[in-house]
Design an enzyme around this catalytic site. Structure first.
Site, mmCIF file in Angstrom:
data_model
loop_
_atom_site.group_PDB
_atom_site.id
_atom_site.type_symbol
_atom_site.label_atom_id
_atom_site.label_comp_id
_atom_site.label_asym_id
_atom_site.label_seq_id
_atom_site.Cartn_x
_atom_site.Cartn_y
_atom_site.Cartn_z
ATOM 1 N N THR A 1 128.630 76.944 14.427
ATOM 2 C CA THR A 1 128.834 76.353 14.887
ATOM 3 C C THR A 1 129.373 76.156 16.475
ATOM 4 O O THR A 1 129.524 74.929 16.795
ATOM 5 C CB THR A 1 130.263 76.486 14.102
ATOM 6 O OG1 THR A 1 131.205 77.776 14.681
ATOM 7 C CG2 THR A 1 130.680 76.408 12.556
ATOM 8 N N HIS B 1 137.299 86.385 20.203
ATOM 9 C CA HIS B 1 136.427 86.852 21.958
ATOM 10 C C HIS B 1 137.335 85.864 22.580
ATOM 11 O O HIS B 1 136.521 85.803 23.430
ATOM 12 C CB HIS B 1 134.750 85.755 21.297
ATOM 13 C CG HIS B 1 133.966 87.045 20.362
ATOM 14 N ND1 HIS B 1 133.246 86.441 20.053
ATOM 15 C CD2 HIS B 1 134.074 87.372 19.182
ATOM 16 C CE1 HIS B 1 132.149 87.108 18.941
ATOM 17 N NE2 HIS B 1 133.165 88.025 18.813
ATOM 18 N N SER C 1 131.477 85.624 23.450
ATOM 19 C CA SER C 1 131.881 84.694 23.489
ATOM 20 C C SER C 1 130.453 82.999 23.482
ATOM 21 O O SER C 1 130.201 83.146 24.252
ATOM 22 C CB SER C 1 133.150 83.752 23.610
ATOM 23 O OG SER C 1 133.148 82.656 23.358
ATOM 24 N N SER C 2 129.835 83.408 22.222
ATOM 25 C CA SER C 2 128.926 82.356 22.045
ATOM 26 C C SER C 2 128.861 80.969 22.992
ATOM 27 O O SER C 2 128.479 79.852 23.333
ATOM 28 C CB SER C 2 128.930 81.949 20.344
ATOM 29 O OG SER C 2 127.401 80.912 20.516
ATOM 30 N N ASN C 3 130.127 80.048 22.290
ATOM 31 C CA ASN C 3 130.540 78.842 23.000
ATOM 32 C C ASN C 3 131.042 78.588 24.674
ATOM 33 O O ASN C 3 130.114 78.304 25.243
ATOM 34 C CB ASN C 3 131.990 78.000 22.325
ATOM 35 C CG ASN C 3 133.095 78.640 22.403
ATOM 36 O OD1 ASN C 3 133.951 78.637 23.116
ATOM 37 N ND2 ASN C 3 134.010 79.849 21.564
ATOM 38 N N GLU D 1 129.778 85.093 13.171
ATOM 39 C CA GLU D 1 129.617 83.734 12.178
ATOM 40 C C GLU D 1 127.892 83.559 11.802
ATOM 41 O O GLU D 1 127.875 83.761 10.431
ATOM 42 C CB GLU D 1 129.609 82.624 13.397
ATOM 43 C CG GLU D 1 129.204 81.695 12.687
ATOM 44 C CD GLU D 1 130.068 80.302 13.257
ATOM 45 O OE1 GLU D 1 129.073 79.402 12.507
ATOM 46 O OE2 GLU D 1 130.483 80.516 14.188
ATOM 47 N N CYS E 1 138.029 80.358 10.131
ATOM 48 C CA CYS E 1 137.775 78.708 10.423
ATOM 49 C C CYS E 1 137.053 77.966 9.508
ATOM 50 O O CYS E 1 136.204 77.992 9.148
ATOM 51 C CB CYS E 1 136.960 78.339 12.012
ATOM 52 S SG CYS E 1 137.045 77.215 12.213
ATOM 53 N N HIS F 1 125.639 87.485 16.060
ATOM 54 C CA HIS F 1 127.112 87.025 16.081
ATOM 55 C C HIS F 1 127.700 87.199 14.998
ATOM 56 O O HIS F 1 126.873 87.167 13.648
ATOM 57 C CB HIS F 1 126.629 85.613 16.987
ATOM 58 C CG HIS F 1 128.004 85.358 16.538
ATOM 59 N ND1 HIS F 1 129.478 84.907 16.066
ATOM 60 C CD2 HIS F 1 128.333 84.899 18.438
ATOM 61 C CE1 HIS F 1 129.784 84.043 16.476
ATOM 62 N NE2 HIS F 1 129.936 84.222 18.299
ATOM 63 N N CYS G 1 130.908 72.382 14.920
ATOM 64 C CA CYS G 1 132.130 71.960 14.526
ATOM 65 C C CYS G 1 132.543 71.618 16.257
ATOM 66 O O CYS G 1 131.986 70.955 17.360
ATOM 67 C CB CYS G 1 133.259 72.529 15.228
ATOM 68 S SG CYS G 1 133.603 74.019 17.043
#
Length: 334
Positions: free
Chosen positions: A175, A50, A233-235, A136, A106, A134, A205
């Protein structure tokens, strides 16, 4: 003679680690190596990671991004699955069509898939903590048969959830979630379902945890916190939330140097900055350069962990060498 006015001072707390994680680095390498080995075009299902800068750079090299496999012609060219993972139905369809596919999922996402499947194998219903829609989450839920997994997004979902068997439950998580939010949801689940089985190891992660911790340390009394990343981008979005909770007066997401909110900065301020796991370092450099043009910049590094992880690319590409120019692109410089 005109005198140049001195630049106002600005302190920049620069977080480490930040930016590309090993999973993102591996995914980008897979696309670059596939282009070298097979030539353009190389198809990529969804965004490989992303980040618009990375996606546009790969597109310029010959990558063609598609939403689904039915957009790919039967031209013998490979398709790469994104780092977020895909439902089992996707590689099954690729095999049916005899497409050459390269899976850039990943390894830490693949680990969550295995943890979820192990819960099912042991007779448990899976509770997946994550965000609906999402990629993932779609990929993880797509590893399991219908009716064997339930998505939990909040503590309110925990309160509303009533399983068929309270004694046969197991959980895994997306993650890239907020460590703090996830801890609250897990605690609520464990309080309501004491027999709840945890995964064999933490699902969030290392890169997500490390970046959130550095942001947490850098946030107190920061006048503004910049998170370099993409809105999808979730993170990266979680880093914005962590900064606000940890004491930053303001926290905003920026994708490029042109988006720096200079109207919120003045001389003497403390600015903090980090980057999501799919944001290349060249954008961080771009922002630092833009700040130096306006301020007498003093940089303080906030280092909370050292990352040495390295994930090998898929076997089909391991004999294809990466030249220095390729590595420069992979590391975000083009």
């Amino acid at each position: 003679m005109l005198q140049t006015l001195p630049k106002p001072p600005l302190t920049l707390r620069l977080c480490e680690p930040r930016g590309f994680c090993a999973g993102v680095d591996r995914a980008i390498q897979i696309v670059v190596l596939a282009l070298k080995k097979y030539g353009a075009p190389v198809y990529v299902r969804h965004e490989i990671v992303h980040n618009r800068y990375v996606v546009e750079g790969l597109r310029n090299l010959g990558a063609v991004f598609v939403k689904e496999l039915d957009q790919i012609p039967d031209d013998g060219k490979p398709v790469v699955f994104s780092a977020h993972g895909v439902p089992k139905s996707v590689p099954a369809e690729a095999q049916r069509r005899e497409l050459l596919y390269l899976d850039a999922t990943c390894p830490l996402v693949s680990k969550v898939h295995k943890q979820a499947m192990l819960h099912v194998k042991r007779g448990r219903h899976v509770l997946l903590i994550g965000h609906a829609g999402h990629p993932e989450v779609v990929g993880t839920m797509g590893q399991l048969a219908e009716g064997t997994v339930t998505l939990i997004e909040s503590e309110a979902d925990v309160a509303a959830y009533e399983p068929a068997d309270r004694e046969a439950l197991g959980f895994v998580t997306q993650t890239t979630l907020s460590v703090d939010d996830t801890a609250g949801i897990v605690a609520a689940l464990q309080a309501k379902f004491p027999a709840l089985a945890a995964p064999s190891s933490d699902s969030i992660c290392y890169a997500t945890t490390n970046r959130q911790e550095a942001v947490r340390v850098a946030s107190p009394e920061a006048d503004l916190f910049l998170i370099v990343g993409a809105p999808n981008s979730s993170n990266s979005m979680r880093l914005v939330e962590v900064a606000k909770r940890a004491g930053a007066k303001e926290a905003v997401l920026v994708q490029r140097g042109a988006e720096i909110p200079f109207d919120r900065l003045k001389g003497g301020d403390v600015l903090a900055m980090s980057a999501g796991a799919s944001a290349p370092e060249i954008i961080v450099d771009e922002i630092v350069d833009a700040l130096r043009e306006r301020f007498d910049l003093r940089i303080e590094l906030v280092r909370t962990a050292e990352e040495t992880e390295n994930f090998p690319v898929v076997r089909a590409l391991r004999e294809t060498p990466l030249e220095p120019a390729d590595m420069a692109f992979v590391n975000g410089a083009r």
